[in-house]
Design an enzyme around this catalytic site. Structure first.
Site, short mmCIF file in Angstrom:
data_model
loop_
_atom_site.label_atom_id
_atom_site.label_comp_id
_atom_site.label_asym_id
_atom_site.label_seq_id
_atom_site.Cartn_x
_atom_site.Cartn_y
_atom_site.Cartn_z
N CYS A 1 -27.67 14.90 -19.80
CA CYS A 1 -26.51 14.90 -20.70
C CYS A 1 -26.85 15.66 -22.00
O CYS A 1 -26.94 16.88 -21.99
CB CYS A 1 -26.03 13.48 -20.95
SG CYS A 1 -24.31 13.39 -21.53
N HIS B 1 -25.01 11.56 -15.37
CA HIS B 1 -26.00 10.48 -15.36
C HIS B 1 -26.21 9.97 -13.94
O HIS B 1 -25.27 9.62 -13.25
CB HIS B 1 -25.54 9.33 -16.25
CG HIS B 1 -25.46 9.70 -17.69
ND1 HIS B 1 -26.53 9.61 -18.56
CD2 HIS B 1 -24.41 10.16 -18.43
CE1 HIS B 1 -26.16 10.01 -19.76
NE2 HIS B 1 -24.89 10.34 -19.72
N GLU C 1 -29.23 7.90 -13.79
CA GLU C 1 -30.28 6.94 -14.12
C GLU C 1 -29.77 5.58 -14.55
O GLU C 1 -30.56 4.66 -14.80
CB GLU C 1 -31.15 7.52 -15.24
CG GLU C 1 -30.58 7.40 -16.65
CD GLU C 1 -29.40 8.33 -16.96
OE1 GLU C 1 -28.88 8.25 -18.10
OE2 GLU C 1 -28.99 9.12 -16.09
#
Length: 233
Positions: free
Chosen positions: A84, A172, A174
Site C-alpha cells: 500500500c 493488502h 497480510e
C-alpha cells in the site's frame, strides 16, 4: 535480517510476521515514527515497507529518508516488498507520480493479474483474480522499467515489479480479523470518510478473509523464498 518498516502501530505486518516466524527468518520491526528510518540497508536480507495514512508526497525528513533507503536497498539487490503506502514509496523513490485517486478504494475485492503477473515468480500459481483487501485513497504511475503485474476495475496499477526482487502491492494480503476491525473502527472514530459501508466490510470478514490470507500465504511465501536465498546486503 529482514527489516519491517511500520509507519503506524495499527498497520503492522500481520501474516508477513507470522510467516517470518514460521520460517525462522530473523527480522526486526522498526516503528519509523519513534525509532526513525535506518541509516543504511547494509546487512539487510530483506526490506518490507508497510502501509499508513500519510502520503509519500508529505514533505518530511522521514519520507525522504525512507525513499533513500529503498533506493539503496535496490542498488544492493536486496528483496523489497512494499504494501500500500510502501508500494507508493517505491514508485515515488523511482520518480513515478503518486497522486490522489478518483475515489477511495476501500473494502474486499479482487485484482486481476496481467499476463506478466501470471508468469511472475511470486504471483504465478494463484488464481488469475487474486482476493484482496483494498484500503487506499492515492494511486501511482508505474516507475520507468517496472513490470505491470495486477490491475482492478477502479485502478489500473495495483502491483508491479522492478528488477528481480522489488515488489509493490497497492492492496493488502497480510491482514487478520483484528486489523480489519481496528481499521474500520478508527476510520469511523476519526471521521475520515474512507469507509462508506462499515457493515459491508465487517460482514465480509467471514466469507473473504480466509481467501485473502490463502493467496497471501502463497505470495508472501514466495517473496520470503527470495529473502532466504539472499545473503546480507
Amino acid at each position: 535480517m529482514v527489516i519491517v518498516l511500520r509507519h503506524v502501530p495499527y498497520e503492522g505486518p500481520g501474516l508477513i510476521e507470522e510467516m517470518l516466524e514460521g520460517r525462522g527468518l530473523p527480522y526486526r520491526i522498526i516503528d519509523v515514527l519513534t525509532d526513525g528510518v535506518p541509516l543504511s540497508a547494509a546487512g539487510f536480507t530483506g526490506l518490507v515497507s508497510m502501509g499508513g495514512p500519510m502520503s509519500v508526497n508529505d514533505d518530511t525528513a522521514q519520507i525522504k529518508r525512507e525513499k533513500d533507503l529503498l533506493l539503496e536497498a535496490m542498488e544492493r539487490d536486496i528483496p523489497i516488498l512494499g504494501v500500500c503506502l510502501g508500494a507508493q514509496m517505491i514508485a515515488s523513490a523511482l520518480g513515478a507520480r503518486v497522486r490522489e485517486g478518483r475515489h477511495p478504494e476501500i473494502g474486499w475485492g479482487e485484482v486481476a493479474l496481467t499476463e506478466s503477473g501470471l508468469a511472475d515468480p511470486i504471483l504465478s500459481g494463484v488464481q488469475s483474480s487474486l482476493p484482496v483487501l483494498h484500503w487506499h485513497g492515492e494511486t501511482f504511475d508505474l516507475p520507468e522499467g517496472a513490470i505491470h503485474l495486477a490491475t482492478s476495475d477502479k485502478y489500473e496499477n495495483q502491483a508491479f515489479r522492478v528488477g528481480s526482487g522489488t515488489y509493490g502491492l497497492q492492496f493488502h494480503l497480510e491482514v487478520d480479523e483484528e486489523m480489519v476491525r481496528e481499521w474500520v473502527d478508527r476510520d469511523l472514530e476519526e471521521g475520515s470518510g474512507l469507509v462508506l459501508d462499515a457493515d459491508l466490510i465487517l460482514d465480509g470478514i467471514r466469507p473473504h478473509l480466509d481467501r485473502v490470507r490463502f493467496g497471501g500465504a502463497l505470495v508472501i511465501g514466495r517473496f520470503l523464498d527470495l529473502v532466504a536465498g539472499r545473503k546480507s546486503g
